[in-house]
Write an enzyme that holds these catalytic residues in place. Structure first.
Site, PDB file in Angstrom:
ATOM      1  N   LYS A  91      -7.666   2.323  -0.922  1.00 24.86           N
ATOM      2  CA  LYS A  91      -6.849   1.396  -1.718  1.00 24.86           C
ATOM      3  C   LYS A  91      -5.918   0.553  -0.847  1.00 24.86           C
ATOM      4  O   LYS A  91      -5.777  -0.642  -1.058  1.00 24.86           O
ATOM      5  CB  LYS A  91      -6.033   2.166  -2.770  1.00 24.86           C
ATOM      6  CG  LYS A  91      -6.884   2.604  -3.955  1.00 24.86           C
ATOM      7  CD  LYS A  91      -6.097   3.401  -4.963  1.00 24.86           C
ATOM      8  CE  LYS A  91      -5.114   2.565  -5.745  1.00 24.86           C
ATOM      9  NZ  LYS A  91      -4.377   3.389  -6.741  1.00 24.86           N
ATOM     10  N   GLY A 102      -1.793 -12.149  -0.478  1.00 23.81           N
ATOM     11  CA  GLY A 102      -1.239 -12.996  -1.545  1.00 23.81           C
ATOM     12  C   GLY A 102       0.241 -13.260  -1.311  1.00 23.81           C
ATOM     13  O   GLY A 102       0.738 -14.380  -1.501  1.00 23.81           O
ATOM     14  N   TYR A 145     -12.037   5.005   5.823  1.00 16.84           N
ATOM     15  CA  TYR A 145     -11.141   4.247   6.703  1.00 16.84           C
ATOM     16  C   TYR A 145     -11.892   3.049   7.291  1.00 16.84           C
ATOM     17  O   TYR A 145     -11.417   1.917   7.233  1.00 16.84           O
ATOM     18  CB  TYR A 145     -10.648   5.175   7.811  1.00 16.84           C
ATOM     19  CG  TYR A 145      -9.634   4.573   8.757  1.00 16.84           C
ATOM     20  CD1 TYR A 145      -8.359   4.241   8.312  1.00 16.84           C
ATOM     21  CD2 TYR A 145      -9.939   4.380  10.105  1.00 16.84           C
ATOM     22  CE1 TYR A 145      -7.414   3.721   9.189  1.00 16.84           C
ATOM     23  CE2 TYR A 145      -9.004   3.859  10.986  1.00 16.84           C
ATOM     24  CZ  TYR A 145      -7.737   3.536  10.531  1.00 16.84           C
ATOM     25  OH  TYR A 145      -6.804   3.021  11.400  1.00 16.84           O
TER      26      TYR A 145
END
Ligand code: UDP
Length: 312
Positions: A91, A102, A145
């Protein structure tokens, strides 16, 4: 400059926070503390140029005011940690990178992603240069990972190409030094802790696998230079001095004057057999080269581990 560092309470993040402050910048460190620790940054809390947010950057990131650069360094980074936290690892590499990009776009800031030599997987060429695409098992234990970081690189390049954002991709090779967690499971913390306690030093496999270890101050200098460069492409930063794990165990034993035995344990699945950075790009474009030898770096690191072991 005002710099936001995700993973700012981690091993690298804490060194970066200190380095940027020492260069006169303002730093906001963000960390959810699953593998980072406030202990690493507690000396910075009195500094008016330093701020800390305990926050999970897989959620919307908000820092008020001007921000010039964001360094996305949040992630479990030791194989033991990412096996323990496989989903948070995926995540933070995927969703966290998207949120951080962003945020950088909104702030018109330079974005840097902490990538890794793990993008090369168990490499079929040695040394690894930035043009090598790697040899990764997506569904193996390290896939969480490796693939998260590969996705993070792809996402970073997409923002660069589509939104014309300035980006930096640093592929970090094995790095060691003070502020590593003594129980993070990596070779240097394990060997140091075992040697200082005169307990058996656990070498996995026959110890013939290789790594190339960079002292943290060299890495941080490289990161700083990369940030100020105009390079939007991946750059390896690491120390090309390659040694076997058995040699590393023997060196730690010698430096700590330990009476530990060296013992052999099974090699974890998909453990890369070789790893060594080709740093031609960093040398030529950044004029960066590591300066701290392995013995010198390990000697500096012993003092930290001695204290950490005595508290534990
Ligand atoms: N390793 C070892 N003994 C330990 C911990 C690690 O022999 O107690 C080996 C591991 O199998 C790998 C190398 O050391 O070959 C480096 O492992 P580390 O976890 O530091 O990071 P990696 O380079 O694999 O990401």
């Amino acid at each position: 400059m005002r710099v936001v560092i995700t993973g700012g309470a981690g091993f690298l993040g804490s060194h970066l926070s200190r380095y940027f402050l020492s260069k006169g910048h303002k730093v906001t460190a963000i960390d959810n503390l699953i593998t980072g620790s406030v202990e690493n940054i507690k000396d910075l809390f009195g500094n008016e140029n330093f701020a800390f947010q305990k926050y999970d950057v897989t959620n919307y990131i908000h820092v008020p005011g001007k921000v010039d650069a964001i360094l996305h360094f949040a992630s479990p980074a030791s194989p033991v940690d990412y096996l323990k936290f496989p989903i948070p690892t995926l995540k933070v590499g995927a969703l966290g990178t998207h949120k951080a990009l962003g945020f950088a776009k909104e702030k018109k800031a330079v974005f840097m992603i902490a990538s890794t030599s793990e993008v090369y997987g168990d490499p079929l060429i040695n040394p690894q240069n930035e043009k090598y695409w790697g040899n990764v098992n997506p569904v193996g234990p390290r896939g969480v990972y490796d693939e998260a970081k590969r996705f993070a690189e792809a996402m970073t390049m997409a923002y660069h190409r589509y939104h014309k954002m300035p980006v930096r991709i640093i592929r970090i090779f094995n790095t060691y030094g003070p502020n590593m967690r003594i129980n993070d499971g990596r070779a240097v913390p394990n060997f140091m802790t075992q040697a200082l306690k005169n307990k058996p030093i656990t070498v996995y496999g026959d110890g013939s696998q290789t790594r190339s270890l960079c002292y943290v101050s060299d890495l941080v200098r490289g990161i700083y230079k990369l940030l100020y460069s105009g390079l939007n492409e991946p750059v390896n930063i690491g120390n090309p001095h390659e040694i076997t794990l058995l040699e590393l165990a023997q060196t730690v034993k010698k430096i700590t004057k330990s009476s530990s035995k060296i013992i052999f344990k099974p090699l974890p699945q998909d453990d890369p057999k070789v790893r060594r950075p080709d740093i031609t790009l960093a040398k030529t474009k950044l004029k960066w080269t590591p300066e701290v030898s392995l013995e010198e770096g390990l000697k500096k690191t012993v003092e930290y581990f001695r204290k950490a072991v005595s508290k534990n």
